[in-house]
Structure formats: C-alpha cells, structure tokens
Design a protein around this motif. Structure first.
Motif, PDB file in Angstrom:
ATOM      1  N   GLU B 116       1.112  -1.498  -2.508  1.00 44.44           N
ATOM      2  CA  GLU B 116       0.735  -0.945  -3.807  1.00 44.44           C
ATOM      3  C   GLU B 116      -0.720  -1.291  -4.066  1.00 44.44           C
ATOM      4  OE1 GLU B 116       2.868  -2.956  -6.871  1.00 44.44           O
ATOM      5  OE2 GLU B 116       1.782  -1.972  -8.497  1.00 44.44           O
ATOM      6  N   VAL B 117      -1.509  -0.283  -4.412  1.00 47.02           N
ATOM      7  CA  VAL B 117      -2.905  -0.572  -4.735  1.00 47.02           C
ATOM      8  C   VAL B 117      -2.979  -0.986  -6.191  1.00 47.02           C
ATOM      9  CG1 VAL B 117      -5.203   0.437  -5.012  1.00 47.02           C
ATOM     10  CG2 VAL B 117      -3.816   1.015  -3.011  1.00 47.02           C
ATOM     11  N   LEU B 118      -3.687  -2.055  -6.472  1.00 50.40           N
ATOM     12  CA  LEU B 118      -3.866  -2.534  -7.836  1.00 50.40           C
ATOM     13  C   LEU B 118      -5.305  -2.318  -8.249  1.00 50.40           C
ATOM     14  CD1 LEU B 118      -2.074  -6.011  -7.410  1.00 50.40           C
ATOM     15  CD2 LEU B 118      -1.088  -3.944  -8.392  1.00 50.40           C
ATOM     16  N   ASP B 119      -5.486  -1.773  -9.434  1.00 50.30           N
ATOM     17  CA  ASP B 119      -6.856  -1.720  -9.935  1.00 50.30           C
ATOM     18  C   ASP B 119      -7.157  -3.013 -10.691  1.00 50.30           C
ATOM     19  OD1 ASP B 119      -6.106   0.575 -12.714  1.00 50.30           O
ATOM     20  OD2 ASP B 119      -5.575  -1.522 -12.372  1.00 50.30           O
ATOM     21  N   ALA B 120      -8.335  -3.087 -11.262  1.00 48.94           N
ATOM     22  CA  ALA B 120      -8.742  -4.351 -11.885  1.00 48.94           C
ATOM     23  C   ALA B 120      -7.756  -4.769 -12.967  1.00 48.94           C
ATOM     24  CB  ALA B 120     -10.156  -4.230 -12.464  1.00 48.94           C
ATOM     25  N   ARG B 121      -7.316  -3.791 -13.747  1.00 40.26           N
ATOM     26  CA  ARG B 121      -6.447  -4.172 -14.856  1.00 40.26           C
ATOM     27  C   ARG B 121      -5.070  -4.602 -14.388  1.00 40.26           C
ATOM     28  NH1 ARG B 121      -4.918  -0.605 -19.888  1.00 40.26           N
ATOM     29  NH2 ARG B 121      -3.800   0.455 -18.229  1.00 40.26           N
ATOM     30  N   SER B 122      -4.506  -3.867 -13.461  1.00 40.46           N
ATOM     31  CA  SER B 122      -3.148  -4.256 -13.016  1.00 40.46           C
ATOM     32  C   SER B 122      -3.198  -5.553 -12.225  1.00 40.46           C
ATOM     33  CB  SER B 122      -2.467  -3.141 -12.232  1.00 40.46           C
ATOM     34  OG  SER B 122      -3.350  -2.495 -11.383  1.00 40.46           O
ATOM     35  N   LEU B 123      -4.312  -5.805 -11.536  1.00 40.72           N
ATOM     36  CA  LEU B 123      -4.454  -7.089 -10.854  1.00 40.72           C
ATOM     37  C   LEU B 123      -4.416  -8.229 -11.865  1.00 40.72           C
ATOM     38  CD1 LEU B 123      -5.082  -8.698  -8.209  1.00 40.72           C
ATOM     39  CD2 LEU B 123      -7.509  -8.418  -8.779  1.00 40.72           C
ATOM     40  N   ALA B 124      -5.161  -8.046 -12.941  1.00 43.26           N
ATOM     41  CA  ALA B 124      -5.212  -9.088 -13.975  1.00 43.26           C
ATOM     42  C   ALA B 124      -3.857  -9.269 -14.635  1.00 43.26           C
ATOM     43  CB  ALA B 124      -6.274  -8.734 -15.011  1.00 43.26           C
ATOM     44  N   GLU B 125      -3.113  -8.188 -14.732  1.00 42.33           N
ATOM     45  CA  GLU B 125      -1.787  -8.285 -15.352  1.00 42.33           C
ATOM     46  C   GLU B 125      -0.812  -9.075 -14.502  1.00 42.33           C
ATOM     47  OE1 GLU B 125      -0.138  -4.400 -16.375  1.00 42.33           O
ATOM     48  OE2 GLU B 125      -1.891  -4.211 -17.702  1.00 42.33           O
TER      49      GLU B 125
END
Lengths: 82, 375, 424
Positions: B116-125
């Motif tokens: 799953e690719v995570l963008d900056a926001r989902s990574l932080a979540e």
C-alpha cells in the motif's frame, strides 16, 4: 528553603518533608503497588537505591522514572501504573 | 568414536537449525554440532524481521518463498517465538525516495505481494511518532517479526523429536572427507557435511567467500503504543550496497513486548565485538531524525553482532565446488532469519535430489568464480 | 539535550564513604581539580544516605565537615553509563542532560548492592531489601508502629533493625541465616575491634535475633500480610507490614568491567595503592571486597593520597587497612550463604523480576548466556543486577561481560554527536 513539599500522587495531594523521595511519598499514601509486572503482578520498591527498577512510576507525564531516586518537587504529578 | 549420519550440520544458528529440521523431516539422519549455544551468533544479535526484499529477482524469490513458509507455520510457533504480523513501512524522506516507493509498489504488485502506498498524511496517521515533513512510504502488511533465538531452539527441538542428535558445546576442528573432526579429537562420520557456521564458515572452509559485517543494535524499555510497524528508511539499500564504508541507516522494530529495537549499522573488516561509540552515536542520531520522540525513551542495552556477507548479497546454498560431500548454507547477511526456511528447503532439495520450488542457480556456491573478490 | 563538560585531574565515581575519602585526600593540597559524581540525589552513598544534611553518626559528621574544608565539585543525580574515549566518561543527569567527564585519574568507588534471593512471595509489595527499606525510610517513608520482620544475612540486618526501631517501628525479629556458631565466632572476633563490639552490643539489645533462621515464604494477597519463618525443625508464621530481606552485599563491578579492570573472585583487583590493572584507574571501598565502613574509608584515603603523590602517607595507612581487611574476611566468612537457601525458590517462583522468568524456566540451562537468550532473563532494565546475583548463587553461573550503557539512559544520550549525513 521550604521545610515541606506538596505533590500529587494519583490525584491525591501529599505533603512531604523537603528532600523526600517520590517513592516515600507514594508509600505514605498507602499505595504499595507502584507498577504492574509483565505478567500482571503488582510490584513495589525493592532495593531502595535505584538498581532494581521496580519502583518505576510516571512523573509529570514521563514513564519509567525511578521514584526512589527522585526527590519530591512542588507540584509534581505522580501516577502509579495500577 | 565413529557414528554414522546422513548429514552433519555445523552451526546451530537459525540457518543450521532450520536445515536440521528440514533434514529430519525428509527422513535423513542428522547431527547438529554447535560450539556454544543454539541461536547464539548473528541469530541472537539481529532483528528477527521476516521481510520480502526486492534488491534483485533472486533475493525476492528467496525471501518471498521463505516468508510463505513462515506464514504457513505461524500457528505452530511457540509463544516464546513471539510471531507478530506488524508489517513494514519503507519510509520516503524526499521525492527521490518516493519514486523508489512507486518502483517497489510496481515490483511487488506484479509479483502478488500486497503493498500500500502511503502519502504524507496517511503515513503520519499510521505512525504518529514519525517527524513532520516526510513524503510518504510503502506499507507491506505481510511482513512480520519474531524472536530468533527461540525460533532456532524450536527447530532444533523439532529435529530432535525426529531423531536428530545434538552435539552442544562441541567445536568442529576440521571438515574431513568423511564428516567432521571435533576439537576433542572425536569424529562424526556423515554422508554430507553442511557448513552453516555463519560468519565462522571461512574458518572451516577457507574458500568460502564470506566476510563479517558488524552491526549495532539498541533496545528500549517498553513503550507499547509508540510504533506499529517496522520502519526502514529507503536509504537502507544505499548503505547496504556499499562494500567498504562504515554506514548507518534508520531501521526500527516494535517488539511484541512493547520494546523498540533500533538499528542499523554496517562495518567491514572489524573483528572486535565491542561497541563502537561513534558509530552507535551516528546510528542513534539517524533514528532520532525520523522519530524525534524516541530520544526521551529509556534504552536498556546495546550490543553488536556479525552478519555473514557475500560479495553479491545472496547466500551460498548448495554443494561446495571442491568437496562434493560438503554443502554450504551460509552468507545470509541481514536476511538470515527470513531466508532460513527457504535455505533449508533448497539445501535438502539438493541433498536428496528433489525439485526445488524456486530456481537454485543464483545461490549456488559455484557461481562464485575466482575473479569475484570482495572490494 | 543539555551537554556539560567537566574536566578534572581526579574523577571519583561514587559519593559514599570511599569516594568521599578519596576525594578529600586528592583535593586536600588544593593542587588539583577533583570531581565526584554519583547517581543518588545527594552524597553519602548507602550508609550515609541523608547524612550530609543531617549527620547521625560521628564519622559522617566528621567526614562531611572535612569535605567542606576543601574544594570539590560534586555532581549528584548523574549516572555514568559509557566510556567514549580512554579518559572520558559520560554520565546522564536526572533531567536527561549528558555530562562529559574528562579526567586524568579515576577512582571507582561504586560500592555494593544487596543480594536478593528468590523465595515464594518475594515479589509482593512491601517485601523489600533490608537496606532497601532503610533507604526508603531515610527518603521519608513513615514506619511508626509498623510491624517489621528483618531477614537474610549480614551485619546490615542489625544496623537496619536499630535504625527502624529508632524511627518508631516495631521490629518483630531479625532472622539471620548464618549459624549460631558462626555468628558467635564473629562476635568473639569483634573483641579485636572494640568500636564494632560496642556497636554490636547496642544493636543486639532488645532484639529477637534468631540465627539459623530464614524466611521460606512471604504471604498476602495484594500486599504482604505475614511471613513464614523456619529455624531447624520449627516453622511458624509472623504477621507483619514489611519484610526487609537482603542476603548480605555484592560489589557493583559494572563500571570497572566496562573499563577493562581485572576482576577476580567477584571483586576489583587492586595493588597496594588501590590502583587497578588499568593505569591511573583506582578502586576503593566495597567494590574491592565487602568490608564495611572503616575499610572503605581507609581504602579511599589511600587512593586519594596515591593520586596526590603522597605515597608515604598512604603507606602509613596500610596497617589500618590490613586490620580492616582481616575484619572483612571474618565478616564474609561468617555471613556466607548456606546451601539450603538454594532450595527456597519453587518452580513457579519468579527469579527475573524485570521479565517475570520463573525458576523452572531457568533451571534447565547450562549457562547464564543460554538462559538469557532463551528466556530473556537479565535483559530487563536492571540489566541482570538483581537476578544475576541470585543465579550466581543458585546455579553457579558466571554472569557476562558488560556493554554500555551500564545503566539505562535515554536513547538520545547514546547520540553524543550530531551527524547530518548518514553517508559520512
């Protein structure tokens, strides 16, 4: 230098002589269980000199503080891990 | 004293232990010789990360194959092995690393590995303790974590129940044409000898192209909610490529106990197992760049270990080029825990001459010609 | 992170009697910079805990007065955890700062800790060490009218009994595992040492002091309610509020081992001037062998004098040290642990308190290292200090070499340099 110090232990205000340890303050409130061991046992201080790590509590939001080596300060917030 | 076995395995680390288990399961009479203790070498020092890797097709094939074997046995593993399917996130700190995320995503998806690719926001979540300003990451939910010394012991115990013999506390002096001679003078006679001695392999088989690569680790006290996944920076591969310089790369693992295991470092040509204060400092500083809150946590221990590294970063699994009765199962660098199971299968496949589930060519010792030397 | 740098000619680790005596002698001629560093909130070590502010014993009063007459830098609440260069140690302070301690000469006066042996119920709240309970009382724990059983081994038990009684506690008995014969011979041996004899007499007055006696179980639900005692064929239960139980002392050797000093027979080896096998590193006090206050003081003085180049004066203290060492030998022989104590733990008794590893899980292993790897015994925050000393006695296992950090420190304290680029 003030003669006494007031701090909070599990929400209860405790007054101790200046220079007392947080461990003594906790025991004075009648609480003998400072933390819970990895298998769920209640534990309290053993060695009194900072090497057994059984006296660890959360002080001002910081976990794993050795209460027997920490001097009480005014306004400290101490929480045991019950 | 002469005893007869089909296979004698030198080394009771996770690779040797897995090989013993697989040999016993295939009905072979097995002896395991371990000089000190089961799982006491690199097995004890490392991270216990069960991970798919995409450095090369061969590396992918072996890690993927091995991971499937681990997944299939997860319910049989005892509690002390602490199998935890926490997954990995490869963390991208800049656009270049984010392009690497895309590349990995394509690579894994093509081959059926869920990512799953995570963008900056989902990574932080998903990992709130990572610093602000990271670009994203690749989450690999199928990766997991174990406690390797107990896994090694589990494999040895299983082999013993199938009739394997363990020679514990005995060092091998020499590999002979008939088996091994121990330091106390006695011999163990076997049809096949397996050198699974990790970073000690060259001391018994000097032509084995394995060099020690020292690593440092630090473990913290218990902080159960600090991290959910194993986190690895994408620069990890850049440093693992280097064959000469000392390097560090951010790599951190949450254990089932709630402790955090912090790595990683690599050094060549160091025989000394003492902590290198300067390198340890660099490694920790690197970790703090990704997880600033890590700094305040209590660290309990630091230690070092030696990985067994080969020039092309693939292990040696198969018959020795000179002694046809000698097999090698060594050179696993930082992937020994994961690939121990695949190694065991491929090794036994070759010993009993059965078809392997993946091609063995890339791992054969014969691939190492005399021109290929360490830089 | 706060970083401070302290350069000195003599660094003393440990502010107990040995360290303070060494510091005094090293600082006395005013010709060198002397720094003392200690993990505790104030100087005094264990035996003089709290006595800098309120001296109770004449020796403490005298020594603290002497120390005020010389210039010494005292750093409290700082735990030494790593050696980063040959003459540089790092210590972490209470608030997470790091002190760099740069020195020419070093004195390791790291003292001793109580030895704890596992028995059923020993992990219950209100079961503490003997020195442990005393330290807590010195830290402000009220014990008036509290019923206390003191048990284990060693002269510390009597010192603690007297202290607790002076603070209003009801000391129900002192259970000493050593045999009556041994303790009597120790008593007779004290005749040589008049000061100690009178101390012993005054402690013994009014106490139920039971030799050949030990606790077999601590009982209670959430916390301690009673203990089971055994003496010969007799077993009986005593209701109490606290059990103060410790089995004599073991030296703290971690820093000496970290620095590469020779350790043999469980003590740091030193020459006649208290110098270890590492040049300009000295050791004094309990770390060179358990021996009590006077021995610690004289060893500390010898080390300090040696550092100050005053070797003749140091030599004049050798007879006093020899006498105290004879006392120490008698002490350690008297309070050696009997074999029955190896059988106190039951299968389910916890031995490693950090990781909750039980006796039956440890028993099958060949060595400390094998047990550690398979069970994680000794891998918790105490770094094997509690369980390690126990298993050395229970299984004759030798515990291993040390690595930094020798006490838990914040992760950031291990990153002593700032690095921008990981490819450097």
């Amino acid at each position: 230098m003030p003669e006494t110090v007031r701090l909070s232990v599990n929400g209860e205000t405790v007054t101790m002589p200046a220079g007392s340890t947080v461990a003594a303050a906790i025991l004075k409130t009648g609480e003998s269980a400072f933390r819970v061991s990895v298998s769920g046992e209640a534990r309290g201080p053993l060695c009194g000199m900072g090497i057994c790590f059984e006296c660890r509590v959360t002080i001002d939001g910081e976990p794993h503080c050795r209460s027997c080596q920490t001097i009480c300060r005014n306004g400290m917030d101490v929480r045991t891990d019950g | 004293m002469r005893l007869l076995y089909d296979v004698v395995i030198i080394g009771g680390g996770i690779v040797g232990a897995a090989c013993a288990d697989e040999c016993a399961r295939a009905g072979l009479r097995v002896a395991i010789v371990e000089a000190k203790m089961i799982g006491g070498g690199a097995t004890a020092a490392g991270m216990g990360h069960l991970v798919v890797m995409d450095d090369s097709d061969a590396q992918f094939a072996l890690t993927r194959y091995s991971q499937r074997l681990w997944d299939a046995m997860r319910d049989e593993l005892p509690r002390e092995v602490e199998y935890d399917a926490c997954g990995t996130i490869w963390v991208a700190a800049d656009d270049e690393e984010m392009r690497e995320v895309s590349r990995k995503q394509e690579f894994y998806t093509e081959r059926g590995v869920a990512v799953e690719v995570l963008d900056a926001r989902s990574l932080a979540e998903v990992e709130p303790n990572l610093r602000d300003g990271l670009v994203g990451g690749l989450r690999v939910p199928g990766d997991s974590v174990i406690y390797p010394p107990c896994a090694a012991q589990f494999f040895v115990d299983r082999a013993l129940t199938r009739g394997a013999q363990l020679y514990l506390g005995q060092a091998v002096q020499e590999i002979t044409r008939d088996g091994v001679r121990l330091r106390d003078g006695s011999t163990i006679s076997a049809g096949v000898v397996v050198n699974a001695a990790g970073s000690w392999s060259p001391s018994l088989t000097p032509r084995v192209n394995v060099k020690k690569r020292k690593g440092h680790l630090v473990i913290t006290d218990r902080y159960p909610r600090f991290l959910r996944h194993q986190l690895v920076e994408l620069g990890y591969l850049k440093s693992a490529h280097s064959l000469t310089a000392d390097s560090v790369a951010f790599n951190i693992q949450p254990r089932k106990t709630g402790q955090l295991l912090i790595g990683s470092s690599r050094q060549y040509d160091v025989d000394d197992s003492a902590i290198d204060a300067s390198l340890l400092s660099r490694m920790v500083a690197r970790a703090l760049e990704y997880l600033p809150g890590l700094g305040r946590l209590s660290s309990l221990r630091a230690w070092t270990g030696f990985r067994a590294a080969t020039p092309d970063k693939l292990p040696l699994i198969g018959p020795d080029v000179e002694n046809e009765r000698l097999y090698l199962a060594t050179g696993h660098e930082g992937l020994g825990i994961t690939t121990s199971l695949g190694t065991a299968r491929l090794l036994v496949d070759q010993i009993v001459k059965r078809t392997s589930e993946i091609p063995v060519g890339p791992y054969l010792p014969s691939r190492m010609t005399s021109e290929l030397v360490h830089a | 992170m706060d970083r401070s740098r302290h350069e000195c000619d003599a660094l003393i680790v440990g502010a107990g009697p040995a360290g303070l005596a060494a510091a005094f002698r090293a600082a006395q001629d005013g010709r060198r910079r002397v720094t003392v560093v200690d993990d505790s909130p104030d100087a005094g070590g264990q035996i003089w805990r709290g006595e800098r502010r309120e001296p109770r014993s004449p020796e403490a009063r005298a020594w603290f007065q002497r120390l005020r007459s010389v210039k010494i830098e005292l750093i409290n609440g700082a735990r030494v955890f790593q050696q980063v260069e040959p003459r540089k140690l790092l210590a972490e302070t209470y608030d997470g700062g790091v002190c760099e301690l740069v020195f020419e000469n070093l004195v390791l006066a790291t003292g001793a800790r109580e030895r704890f042996l596992p028995f059923p119920g020993w992990t219950m709240p209100n079961v503490m060490g003997a020195g442990g309970l005393q330290a807590l009382v010195k830290g402000g724990l009220p014990v008036e009218r509290r019923r206390i059983v003191i048990a284990g081994s060693g002269p510390l038990l009597l010192a603690v009994a007297g202290y607790l009684r002076d603070h209003g506690a009801d000391v129900l008995c002192v259970a000493e595992q050593a045999s009556q014969g041994k303790v009597m011979r120790f008593g007779l041996g004290l005749i040589n040492n008049a000061g100690k004899l009178s101390q012993a007499y005054s402690f013994l007055k009014g106490f139920k002091y039971l030799t050949d006696c030990w606790v077999t179980e601590a009982q209670g639900d959430e916390s301690l309610k009673s203990v089971l005692l055994r003496r010969g064929g007799k077993r009986w239960s005593v209701s109490c509020d606290y059990l103060a139980c410790g089995f004599h002392l073991v030296p703290n050797l971690e820093l000496a081992e970290l620095l590469g000093c020779d350790v043999a027979g469980g003590v740091v080896r030193v020459d006649e001037f208290q110098q270890t096998s590492v040049p300009q590193v000295y050791s004094a006090g309990e770390s060179t062998g358990i021996g009590g206050l006077e021995l610690s003081l004289v060893e500390g003085e010898i080390a300090g004098l040696a550092i100050a180049g005053r070797h003749d004066e140091a030599r004049r203290l050798f007879p006093a040290r020899a006498k105290q060492r004879r006392f120490a030998d008698l002490l350690n022989r008297t309070f050696a642990l009997r074999d029955e104590l190896k059988t106190l733990a039951e299968a389910q008794t916890i031995v490693c308190r950090c990781e909750d590893i039980t006796f039956d899980r440890l028993r099958g292993h060949d060595s400390w290292r094998a047990a550690k790897l398979q069970t994680r015994c000794g891998m918790g925050p105490c770094q094997g200090r509690i369980c390690g000393s126990a298993v050395e006695f229970l299984f004759d296992w030798k515990t291993e070499s040390v690595r930094p950090p020798i006490l838990p420190v914040r992760v950031q304290s291990l990153a002593t340099k700032r690095h921008k680029n990981h490819e450097e």
